[in-house]
Design an enzyme around this catalytic site. Sequence first.
Site, PDB file in Angstrom:
ATOM      1  N   HIS A 138       1.002  -1.339   0.008  1.00 47.03           N
ATOM      2  CA  HIS A 138       0.056  -0.001  -0.142  1.00 47.03           C
ATOM      3  C   HIS A 138       0.944   1.232   0.010  1.00 47.03           C
ATOM      4  CE1 HIS A 138       0.863   0.311   4.269  1.00 47.03           C
ATOM      5  NE2 HIS A 138       0.674   1.438   4.327  1.00 47.03           N
ATOM      6  N   ALA A 168      21.505  -5.688  -2.041  1.00 41.59           N
ATOM      7  CA  ALA A 168      21.343  -5.042  -0.818  1.00 41.59           C
ATOM      8  C   ALA A 168      21.115  -3.458  -0.830  1.00 41.59           C
ATOM      9  CB  ALA A 168      22.462  -5.419   0.313  1.00 41.59           C
TER      10      ALA A 168
END
Length: 162
Positions: free
Chosen positions: A96, A136
């Site tokens: 969201h 990463a």
Amino acid sequence: MRKLLEHPKPGPENSMYYWRRYVGFFKVARNFIVISLGRYIPFLGLKRWLYRYGLGMRIGENVSLGLMMMPDVLFPELIEIGDNSVIGYNATILTHEFRVDTFKTGAVKIGRNVLIGANVTILAGIEIGDGAMIGAGAVVTKDIPPKVLAAGAPARVVKKLE
């Protein structure tokens, strides 16, 4: 292109002000408790079970969810992770996003044999193809094709993998 569903805000305040109209308080409270427990559990099988049945996430076989991995607290059921994938330490998967004038949701689909590095953030509405690797610290803002290495903020394809 991210696949997002837009929800109109019901009043003049910013969309986050109305979060309880989009998702129930008790669902968020339960999700928060389950995620808080799961973030610290070092047992991969127990963590998979907790997130599958406690949050409704679709998690494949032999998936490894790293310590402190953070699934979306409002709509974790929109997350799908394919078999044999690894989600690294402190990775965040969002389904969201609150904006000032609108609220959007979007499913996140992570393919099979995918490696998500530590501290990666995956935004709502993203699909990551089978065999992809995300370096990463990357911020995934668009779909990632299969069998590529993507890194950076925003994440960009660095090279194709064999």
